[in-house]
Design a protein around this motif. Structure first.
Motif, mmCIF file in Angstrom:
data_model
loop_
_atom_site.group_PDB
_atom_site.id
_atom_site.type_symbol
_atom_site.label_atom_id
_atom_site.label_comp_id
_atom_site.label_asym_id
_atom_site.label_seq_id
_atom_site.Cartn_x
_atom_site.Cartn_y
_atom_site.Cartn_z
ATOM 1 N N LYS A 19 7.218 18.966 -1.297
ATOM 2 C CA LYS A 19 8.551 18.436 -0.991
ATOM 3 C C LYS A 19 8.447 17.113 -0.240
ATOM 4 C CE LYS A 19 10.874 22.832 -1.225
ATOM 5 N NZ LYS A 19 11.516 23.938 -0.541
ATOM 6 N N ARG A 20 7.449 16.996 0.644
ATOM 7 C CA ARG A 20 7.210 15.722 1.328
ATOM 8 C C ARG A 20 6.828 14.636 0.324
ATOM 9 N NH1 ARG A 20 3.519 17.173 6.248
ATOM 10 N NH2 ARG A 20 3.348 18.814 4.773
ATOM 11 N N ILE A 21 5.984 14.993 -0.634
ATOM 12 C CA ILE A 21 5.568 14.046 -1.673
ATOM 13 C C ILE A 21 6.775 13.643 -2.524
ATOM 14 C CG2 ILE A 21 4.174 13.802 -3.780
ATOM 15 C CD1 ILE A 21 2.084 15.653 -2.317
ATOM 16 N N GLU A 22 7.639 14.604 -2.814
ATOM 17 C CA GLU A 22 8.868 14.300 -3.555
ATOM 18 C C GLU A 22 9.703 13.277 -2.779
ATOM 19 O OE1 GLU A 22 12.497 16.772 -5.671
ATOM 20 O OE2 GLU A 22 11.551 17.623 -3.889
ATOM 21 N N GLY A 23 9.791 13.451 -1.472
ATOM 22 C CA GLY A 23 10.509 12.485 -0.632
ATOM 23 C C GLY A 23 9.853 11.118 -0.663
ATOM 24 N N GLN A 24 8.514 11.106 -0.676
ATOM 25 C CA GLN A 24 7.803 9.827 -0.775
ATOM 26 C C GLN A 24 8.133 9.133 -2.090
ATOM 27 O OE1 GLN A 24 3.808 11.562 0.078
ATOM 28 N NE2 GLN A 24 3.547 9.745 1.368
ATOM 29 N N ALA A 25 8.224 9.902 -3.175
ATOM 30 C CA ALA A 25 8.546 9.315 -4.482
ATOM 31 C C ALA A 25 9.947 8.717 -4.464
ATOM 32 C CB ALA A 25 8.428 10.371 -5.586
ATOM 33 N N ASP A 36 11.589 -4.483 -2.178
ATOM 34 C CA ASP A 36 10.688 -4.623 -1.034
ATOM 35 C C ASP A 36 9.421 -5.364 -1.458
ATOM 36 O OD1 ASP A 36 12.578 -3.166 0.334
ATOM 37 O OD2 ASP A 36 11.226 -1.529 0.889
ATOM 38 N N TYR A 37 8.694 -5.815 -0.468
ATOM 39 C CA TYR A 37 7.449 -6.556 -0.676
ATOM 40 C C TYR A 37 6.445 -5.674 -1.416
ATOM 41 C CZ TYR A 37 3.449 -9.514 0.589
ATOM 42 O OH TYR A 37 2.344 -10.330 0.569
ATOM 43 N N CYS A 38 5.808 -6.220 -2.435
ATOM 44 C CA CYS A 38 4.931 -5.445 -3.317
ATOM 45 C C CYS A 38 3.788 -4.762 -2.559
ATOM 46 C CB CYS A 38 4.413 -6.293 -4.468
ATOM 47 S SG CYS A 38 3.676 -7.848 -3.992
ATOM 48 N N ILE A 39 3.228 -5.414 -1.568
ATOM 49 C CA ILE A 39 2.123 -4.811 -0.825
ATOM 50 C C ILE A 39 2.603 -3.587 -0.045
ATOM 51 C CG2 ILE A 39 0.452 -5.177 1.059
ATOM 52 C CD1 ILE A 39 -0.286 -6.487 -1.669
ATOM 53 N N ASP A 40 3.823 -3.642 0.474
ATOM 54 C CA ASP A 40 4.388 -2.483 1.170
ATOM 55 C C ASP A 40 4.563 -1.309 0.213
ATOM 56 O OD1 ASP A 40 4.463 -3.985 3.492
ATOM 57 O OD2 ASP A 40 6.595 -4.497 3.275
ATOM 58 N N ILE A 41 5.003 -1.600 -1.005
ATOM 59 C CA ILE A 41 5.161 -0.552 -2.022
ATOM 60 C C ILE A 41 3.796 0.022 -2.385
ATOM 61 C CG2 ILE A 41 5.911 -0.042 -4.388
ATOM 62 C CD1 ILE A 41 8.029 -2.294 -4.000
ATOM 63 N N VAL A 45 2.403 3.814 -2.307
ATOM 64 C CA VAL A 45 1.815 4.461 -3.494
ATOM 65 C C VAL A 45 0.465 5.067 -3.123
ATOM 66 C CG1 VAL A 45 0.788 4.047 -5.775
ATOM 67 C CG2 VAL A 45 3.034 3.086 -5.216
ATOM 68 N N SER A 46 -0.319 4.334 -2.359
ATOM 69 C CA SER A 46 -1.622 4.829 -1.932
ATOM 70 C C SER A 46 -1.476 6.084 -1.074
ATOM 71 C CB SER A 46 -2.358 3.739 -1.156
ATOM 72 O OG SER A 46 -3.596 4.218 -0.690
ATOM 73 N N ALA A 47 -0.523 6.077 -0.160
ATOM 74 C CA ALA A 47 -0.302 7.247 0.695
ATOM 75 C C ALA A 47 0.116 8.453 -0.145
ATOM 76 C CB ALA A 47 0.763 6.937 1.744
ATOM 77 N N THR A 49 -0.545 8.941 -3.333
ATOM 78 C CA THR A 49 -1.711 9.338 -4.127
ATOM 79 C C THR A 49 -2.652 10.213 -3.301
ATOM 80 O OG1 THR A 49 -1.551 7.330 -5.457
ATOM 81 C CG2 THR A 49 -3.675 8.463 -5.450
ATOM 82 N N LYS A 50 -2.900 9.811 -2.057
ATOM 83 C CA LYS A 50 -3.768 10.607 -1.175
ATOM 84 C C LYS A 50 -3.161 11.978 -0.920
ATOM 85 C CE LYS A 50 -6.929 7.506 0.024
ATOM 86 N NZ LYS A 50 -8.057 7.419 -0.838
ATOM 87 N N ALA A 51 -1.845 12.031 -0.733
ATOM 88 C CA ALA A 51 -1.182 13.317 -0.498
ATOM 89 C C ALA A 51 -1.320 14.233 -1.714
ATOM 90 C CB ALA A 51 0.289 13.091 -0.153
ATOM 91 N N LEU A 52 -1.150 13.681 -2.910
ATOM 92 C CA LEU A 52 -1.318 14.474 -4.130
ATOM 93 C C LEU A 52 -2.766 14.934 -4.297
ATOM 94 C CD1 LEU A 52 0.939 12.581 -6.680
ATOM 95 C CD2 LEU A 52 1.142 14.985 -6.022
#
Length: 96
Positions: A19-25, A36-41, A45-47, A49-52
């Motif tokens: 559910k946290r990952i769903e919120g991240q998505a 938003d700034y691409c590097i922030d996105i 995405v990296s965070a 990916t690590k959670a998954l």
């Protein structure tokens, strides 16, 4: 009796994490919508990916310590099938 999967004891934890990952998505979608700034996105995405990956490794560990161990103890073709399943899952995780 239906087969009990190894992760059942930690099901609530996995559901919380997913559910946290769903919120991240959803957050990532908002970031793109807000331009938003691409590097922030990419950082988010990296965070995600690590959670998954963390969920996947936990489930793999549960599968190995429960399903594969039980099948190996019973022996026979089911044991071979469970070991192959685990190997295939590891290969998919390594490729991803």
């Amino acid at each position: 009796m239906d087969e009990v999967h190894g992760y059942i004891e930690n099901k609530d934890d996995y559901l919380r994490r997913l559910k946290r990952i769903e919120g991240q998505a959803r957050g990532l979608q908002r970031m793109v919508e807000n331009e938003d700034y691409c590097i922030d996105i990419l950082t988010q995405v990296s965070a995600m990916t690590k959670a998954l990956q963390s969920v996947a490794l936990g489930l793999l560990n549960e599968h190995l310590s429960h399903c594969v161990v039980q099948a190996a103890a019973a022996g026979g073709p089911e044991a071979d099938r469970k070991v192959k399943e685990a190997g295939d899952a590891i290969a998919r995780l390594v490729r991803s």
